[in-house]
Scaffold this motif. Structure first.
Motif, PDB file in Angstrom:
ATOM      1  N   GLU A 135       0.810  -1.215   0.000  1.00 52.50           N
ATOM      2  CA  GLU A 135       0.000   0.000   0.000  1.00 52.50           C
ATOM      3  C   GLU A 135       0.848   1.272   0.000  1.00 52.50           C
ATOM      4  O   GLU A 135       0.498   2.254  -0.654  1.00 52.50           O
ATOM      5  N   LYS A 136       1.976   1.274   0.716  1.00 45.93           N
ATOM      6  CA  LYS A 136       2.840   2.450   0.729  1.00 45.93           C
ATOM      7  C   LYS A 136       3.450   2.682  -0.641  1.00 45.93           C
ATOM      8  O   LYS A 136       3.529   3.819  -1.124  1.00 45.93           O
ATOM      9  N   GLN A 137       3.878   1.598  -1.280  1.00 51.05           N
ATOM     10  CA  GLN A 137       4.458   1.723  -2.614  1.00 51.05           C
ATOM     11  C   GLN A 137       3.393   2.182  -3.608  1.00 51.05           C
ATOM     12  O   GLN A 137       3.667   3.024  -4.482  1.00 51.05           O
ATOM     13  N   GLU A 175       0.750   3.988  -3.009  1.00 52.76           N
ATOM     14  CA  GLU A 175       0.446   5.395  -2.784  1.00 52.76           C
ATOM     15  C   GLU A 175       1.538   6.299  -3.346  1.00 52.76           C
ATOM     16  O   GLU A 175       1.252   7.368  -3.900  1.00 52.76           O
TER      17      GLU A 175
END
Length: 235
Positions: free
Chosen positions: A12-14, A16
């Motif tokens: 999810e961080k990547q 975003e």
């Protein structure tokens, strides 16, 4: 060059981070985190390009790419931590148009997306030139319409395959080296080597030849590269 981009990344961080960079570039971005949702979203709102992670839950990126490619020539940029040449060639064999290994720089990803979109749109408008269809024996390549037919049957090509076939159809009988054909499909230094051209040629033979194992149109010139012929003369 605003486009509808579908990002499929389970981190999810990547995801975003990719979304923020692409939005800053002016794109409309949808993010999903598993393979089945990719397929559902691609039907619900067909994107102009997919940024596709290899290791997705549900359906992995390779299977998603295989299914997408069976439906058309939507550009696919594959992301993966797997960086061997065989992995790269496998992704290309399944229809990915470009390939980035992790870790990568987000700005380079944006540049790759920009290049794929530019090439796709250039093909769609015929390169801003009025060009007639190119005919080589039973093969017809229409640069303006981005269409190919062989022996009267429509042929679906990825953008990379189409660029190779268009260049060869514009100069039938000319021998193209692997390096020359590779220049048509890549803009950046990467793991991919000239073996990637062999994969594209193999896939094209499956699509345009009556007998891919004994090609009559797309011929190998041993030690040099490939040429496209009408198939009327002996090899």
């Amino acid at each position: 060059m605003c486009a509808n981009v579908l990002v499929a990344e389970d981190d999810e961080k990547q995801a975003e981070l990719i979304r923020l960079y692409l939005v800053h570039e002016g794109h409309d971005v949808t993010v999903v985190h598993d393979g089945r949702t990719v397929m559902d979203e691609a039907v619900r709102r067909p994107p102009d390009l997919i940024v596709l992670d290899w290791m997705l839950p549900g359906l992995d990126g390779l299977e998603v790419c295989r299914r997408i490619r069976a439906e058309g020539d939507l550009p696919v940029l594959m992301l993966t931590a797997r960086s061997t040449e065989d992995d790269v060639l496998l992704g290309l064999d399944l229809g990915a148009d470009d390939y980035m290994t992790k870790p990568y720089r987000p700005r380079e990803l944006v540049a790759r997306v920009r290049t794929l979109l530019r090439r796709t749109r250039r093909s769609d408008d015929g390169g801003h030139q009025a060009r007639t269809a190119l005919e080589v024996g039973p093969l017809t390549v229409d640069p303006a319409g981005h269409e190919v037919s062989s022996h009267g049957r429509p042929v679906r090509c990825t953008p990379g395959e189409f660029r190779i076939l268009s260049a060869m159809a514009a100069a039938p009988g000319r021998v193209f080296t692997r390096a020359q054909l590779l220049e048509l499909t890549t803009d950046y230094d990467r793991v991919t080597t000239e073996r990637a051209v062999d994969v594209h040629i193999m896939n094209l033979r499956k699509k345009i030849e009556v007998s891919p194992r004994d090609p009559a149109l797309l011929l190998t010139v041993h030690g040099i590269g490939y040429k496209l012929t009408s198939g009327r003369r002996g090899r």
